[in-house]
Design a protein around this motif. Structure first.
Motif, PDB file in Angstrom:
ATOM      1  N   GLY A 278       0.808  -1.225   0.000  1.00 25.43           N
ATOM      2  CA  GLY A 278       0.000   0.000   0.000  1.00 25.43           C
ATOM      3  C   GLY A 278       0.838   1.269   0.000  1.00 25.43           C
ATOM      4  O   GLY A 278       0.331   2.348   0.334  1.00 25.43           O
ATOM      5  N   SER A 279       2.113   1.160  -0.390  1.00 26.76           N
ATOM      6  CA  SER A 279       3.015   2.316  -0.365  1.00 26.76           C
ATOM      7  C   SER A 279       2.706   3.251  -1.531  1.00 26.76           C
ATOM      8  O   SER A 279       2.467   2.820  -2.665  1.00 26.76           O
ATOM      9  CB  SER A 279       4.469   1.833  -0.448  1.00 26.76           C
ATOM     10  N   HIS A 280       2.757   4.573  -1.227  1.00 30.60           N
ATOM     11  CA  HIS A 280       2.577   5.558  -2.285  1.00 30.60           C
ATOM     12  C   HIS A 280       3.768   5.562  -3.240  1.00 30.60           C
ATOM     13  O   HIS A 280       3.599   5.740  -4.464  1.00 30.60           O
ATOM     14  CB  HIS A 280       2.394   6.952  -1.677  1.00 30.60           C
ATOM     15  N   SER A 281       4.962   5.393  -2.734  1.00 26.18           N
ATOM     16  CA  SER A 281       6.141   5.316  -3.585  1.00 26.18           C
ATOM     17  C   SER A 281       6.086   4.085  -4.491  1.00 26.18           C
ATOM     18  O   SER A 281       6.445   4.149  -5.674  1.00 26.18           O
ATOM     19  CB  SER A 281       7.422   5.279  -2.739  1.00 26.18           C
ATOM     20  N   TYR A 343       0.031  13.194  -8.244  1.00 27.44           N
ATOM     21  CA  TYR A 343      -1.317  13.142  -7.677  1.00 27.44           C
ATOM     22  C   TYR A 343      -1.375  12.163  -6.499  1.00 27.44           C
ATOM     23  O   TYR A 343      -1.965  12.475  -5.444  1.00 27.44           O
ATOM     24  CB  TYR A 343      -2.307  12.730  -8.752  1.00 27.44           C
ATOM     25  N   HIS A 344      -0.749  10.990  -6.663  1.00 24.86           N
ATOM     26  CA  HIS A 344      -0.785  10.017  -5.575  1.00 24.86           C
ATOM     27  C   HIS A 344       0.036  10.497  -4.389  1.00 24.86           C
ATOM     28  O   HIS A 344      -0.313  10.213  -3.220  1.00 24.86           O
ATOM     29  CB  HIS A 344      -0.248   8.669  -6.073  1.00 24.86           C
ATOM     30  N   GLY A 345       1.117  11.225  -4.640  1.00 23.87           N
ATOM     31  CA  GLY A 345       1.890  11.780  -3.531  1.00 23.87           C
ATOM     32  C   GLY A 345       1.095  12.821  -2.763  1.00 23.87           C
ATOM     33  O   GLY A 345       1.156  12.869  -1.515  1.00 23.87           O
ATOM     34  N   PRO A 436       4.576   8.575   7.618  1.00 21.71           N
ATOM     35  CA  PRO A 436       4.213   8.252   6.223  1.00 21.71           C
ATOM     36  C   PRO A 436       4.485   9.385   5.240  1.00 21.71           C
ATOM     37  O   PRO A 436       4.373   9.189   4.028  1.00 21.71           O
ATOM     38  CB  PRO A 436       2.719   7.957   6.306  1.00 21.71           C
ATOM     39  N   PHE A 437       4.836  10.571   5.729  1.00 23.34           N
ATOM     40  CA  PHE A 437       5.061  11.695   4.812  1.00 23.34           C
ATOM     41  C   PHE A 437       6.312  11.494   3.942  1.00 23.34           C
ATOM     42  O   PHE A 437       6.390  12.006   2.824  1.00 23.34           O
ATOM     43  CB  PHE A 437       5.177  12.999   5.601  1.00 23.34           C
ATOM     44  N   ALA A 438       7.286  10.763   4.463  1.00 26.54           N
ATOM     45  CA  ALA A 438       8.485  10.481   3.666  1.00 26.54           C
ATOM     46  C   ALA A 438       8.134   9.652   2.435  1.00 26.54           C
ATOM     47  O   ALA A 438       8.659   9.876   1.339  1.00 26.54           O
ATOM     48  CB  ALA A 438       9.535   9.778   4.519  1.00 26.54           C
ATOM     49  N   ASP A 439       7.217   8.709   2.609  1.00 27.57           N
ATOM     50  CA  ASP A 439       6.794   7.879   1.469  1.00 27.57           C
ATOM     51  C   ASP A 439       6.058   8.726   0.427  1.00 27.57           C
ATOM     52  O   ASP A 439       6.266   8.561  -0.782  1.00 27.57           O
ATOM     53  CB  ASP A 439       5.884   6.755   1.972  1.00 27.57           C
ATOM     54  N   SER A 440       5.211   9.650   0.887  1.00 25.97           N
ATOM     55  CA  SER A 440       4.503  10.538  -0.050  1.00 25.97           C
ATOM     56  C   SER A 440       5.483  11.485  -0.744  1.00 25.97           C
ATOM     57  O   SER A 440       5.327  11.792  -1.947  1.00 25.97           O
ATOM     58  CB  SER A 440       3.448  11.351   0.695  1.00 25.97           C
ATOM     59  N   MET A 444       6.274  12.146  -4.825  1.00 21.15           N
ATOM     60  CA  MET A 444       6.385  13.455  -5.479  1.00 21.15           C
ATOM     61  C   MET A 444       7.724  13.595  -6.200  1.00 21.15           C
ATOM     62  O   MET A 444       7.790  14.128  -7.318  1.00 21.15           O
ATOM     63  CB  MET A 444       6.232  14.554  -4.441  1.00 21.15           C
ATOM     64  N   LEU A 445       8.815  13.116  -5.583  1.00 16.10           N
ATOM     65  CA  LEU A 445      10.127  13.213  -6.213  1.00 16.10           C
ATOM     66  C   LEU A 445      10.193  12.383  -7.497  1.00 16.10           C
ATOM     67  O   LEU A 445      10.763  12.814  -8.510  1.00 16.10           O
ATOM     68  CB  LEU A 445      11.213  12.765  -5.236  1.00 16.10           C
TER      69      LEU A 445
END
Length: 583
Positions: A278-281, A343-345, A436-440, A444-445
């Motif tokens: 379920g990771s955003h990255s 968008y997912h980030g 979890p903000f690091a994964d988001s 974005m990166l």
């Protein structure tokens, strides 16, 4: 004499010399002051002044003529010696008073000896040459195929016509046989009765779809254009390869097909890992791999069709499809890959979630790193090989966009490898810190990285499609090679553009006519040519002599242009189309 601009005054002087009219009266009647230039108007401010000037010129001209005639006659009563270079003289008509003869006395007697010794030059006006009729079409030649198609003639019908051989328009082709179009039209008129009946028959056949002249012409043009060179990826050992074989044998085709296979496999593995974590990255990596797969399928489609042979509708081939497919791929990366990742980030920042199992994520990222790295090495080797062939640096070749399909694979795989590292680092930070903000942020990166790559791909392919000039050093080198040829004096209006990897060179060339004529004379027997010139007696003989040798000199000019173009393409293989126009 008068100034050259005062044309009207010169004409009056000439008329006065012939008809012995008074110059002053003629100028007053014709009002020449309105026709004189400004300099002459300032010099002869009044009518009296320039009349006096012209009268002085008139007197001086008569004096000069009198001195010339007196010196040429030699003596009053002695005949001219044979072989002398005196101009031919004609005796004046009876009763006519010439400018140099003595006037008759009232009783009809005159100075007989003076009138016999003085003679008048006989002036024969030169015949005016006719102007060239540029609408003349009696010298148009056509090919046998065109004669049969347009005039519905059989090959046996053309046997009775005189044949002419001309240079082939193709570099390696033999001489072609042509016919005068006027001869073909006369033959068609005899075969069909008249040209009107011929046109009716053609219309009838076209309406009935029994004889498609234009389709036949298209097929013949396709056959002629098959001799054109294929793309630079074509294997040079076999000329009968199909497009599929060319695609699979080319280095670019292998790179693209391996990238499609690897990215499709990575998409499935990353999709499974995202379902478990379920990771955003990881979701960004799934989108990245899916976008790469779709884009490389588009690249393969464009590359495959770009290797098709030229036809009558596309005489320069389909090589532009490489840049078009790469441009579409860049737009897809920007919209699908970069857009969805960002968008997912953002959704991860707004709705943070905890990660699932890290084992699936790390295993998937490790496998993706290995596979993406392998395709990256294949693309790097291909770019390095082609950049060395062009004597260019690695990144200079990439920035030039000379092989857009390999560039897209290279940049996508480079972004994929860097993206795997970003995803692994951000997921590790989230796992150990619980934030979890690091994964988001990783999502974005990755989206920003894809945006940069897409922007570069779109920019380079747009410039290639629009047409950009080749490097100045290469342009100067080609120009110097041309100017080093003996037949060329100078170059003007030089243009060299890179159109989808094919360089088109155009220049206005000042050919040295003396050197071209010298090359023509080198092929002739000058003694025989001199004997031929001595036989010229009439104007018609001179005209025929010049027409014969002038046509051969023009043919030699065409041969020299073909030689220069062939030499230039051999020295610079990147040249595909060379257009040298005579200045």
């Amino acid at each position: 004499m008068l100034r050259p601009l005062c044309h009207e005054a010169q004409l009056l002087l000439h008329q006065a010399l012939r008809s012995q009219l008074r110059v002053g009266v003629g100028l007053q009647q014709r009002k020449v002051s309105h026709h004189l230039c400004r300099d002459c108007q300032r010099q002869f401010s009044t009518t009296r002044k320039y009349i006096k000037k012209i009268q002085g010129t008139w007197s001086q001209t008569l004096a000069n003529l009198e001195r010339q005639l007196s010196s040429s006659t030699g003596s009053k009563d002695g005949p001219s010696e044979p072989g002398s270079s005196q101009p031919k003289m004609a005796a004046p008509a009876a009763g006519a008073q010439t400018p140099l003869s003595s006037p008759k006395s009232p009783d009809g007697s005159g100075d007989t000896k003076s009138s016999q010794s003085q003679k008048v030059l006989k002036v024969t006006p030169r015949a005016r040459k006719k102007s060239i009729d540029y609408s003349y079409t009696g010298n148009i030649y056509i090919l046998p195929v065109r004669a049969m198609n347009e005039y519905l003639l059989k090959p046996s019908d053309l046997d009775e016509l005189p044949k002419y051989s001309r240079r082939s328009p193709y570099e390696t082709g033999p001489k072609i046989v042509v016919y005068l179009r006027s001869d073909v039209e006369d033959l068609a008129g005899r075969v069909w009765g008249s040209l009107d009946k011929l046109n009716k028959e053609k219309h009838k056949l076209l309406q009935g779809d029994r004889y498609d002249v234009f389709e036949m012409r298209r097929l013949i043009d396709q056959h002629k254009l098959r001799v054109a060179a294929m793309s630079e990826d074509r294997p040079p050992t076999d000329k009968n390869y199909t497009v599929r074989e060319i695609f699979l044998e080319s280095g670019t085709g292998r790179v693209v097909m391996s990238a499609i296979f690897v990215n499709a496999l990575n998409s499935l593995i990353k999709l499974v890992a995202w379902i478990f974590t379920g990771s955003h990255s990881m979701f960004s990596e799934v989108i990245h791999s899916v976008a790469d797969t779709v884009n490389q399928v588009i690249l393969a489609f464009g590359l495959y069709h770009s290797m098709q042979k030229p036809d009558s509708d596309h005489p320069y081939g389909f090589v532009n499809l490489r840049h078009i497919s790469s441009l579409i791929s860049g737009v897809g990366i920007f919209c699908l890959g970069s857009g969805l990742s960002c968008y997912h980030g953002i959704q991860g920042f707004l709705h943070p979630e905890q990660l699932g199992s890290m084992y699936w994520a790390l295993g998937t990222l490790a496998a993706a790193f290995v596979s993406e790295g392998a395709t990256l090495l294949v693309a790097v080797n291909q770019v390095r090989k082609k950049s060395r062939a062009k004597n260019m640096r690695f990144w200079q070749y990439v920035q030039g966009g000379f092989d857009p399909n390999v560039n897209v694979v290279l940049l996508e795989d480079l972004a994929a490898v860097v993206g795997v590292g970003i995803a692994a680092a951000c997921m590790g930070i989230t796992h150990y810190t619980g934030n979890p903000f690091a994964d988001s942020l990783g999502s974005m990166l990755i989206g920003g990285l894809l945006g940069v790559v897409a922007t570069f791909i779109i920019t380079t392919n747009t410039e290639a499609l629009v047409g950009r000039s080749i490097p100045q050093t290469l342009k100067q080198q080609i120009s110097q090679d041309l100017e080093s040829d003996r037949m060329i004096r100078s170059l003007h209006d030089v243009k060299a553009t890179d159109m989808a990897g094919q360089v088109r060179f155009k220049a206005e060339v000042d050919f040295d006519g003396r050197e071209i004529t010298r090359a023509y004379l080198y092929k002739l027997d000058l003694e025989q040519l001199l004997a031929e010139m001595r036989e010229l007696q009439k104007v018609e003989d001179v005209e025929g002599f010049m027409l014969n040798h002038g046509e051969k000199i023009i043919d030699l000019l065409g041969e020299e242009v073909d030689r220069i173009e062939k030499k230039l393409k051999k020295t610079h293989p990147q040249l595909r189309h060379v257009d040298l126009e005579a200045l």
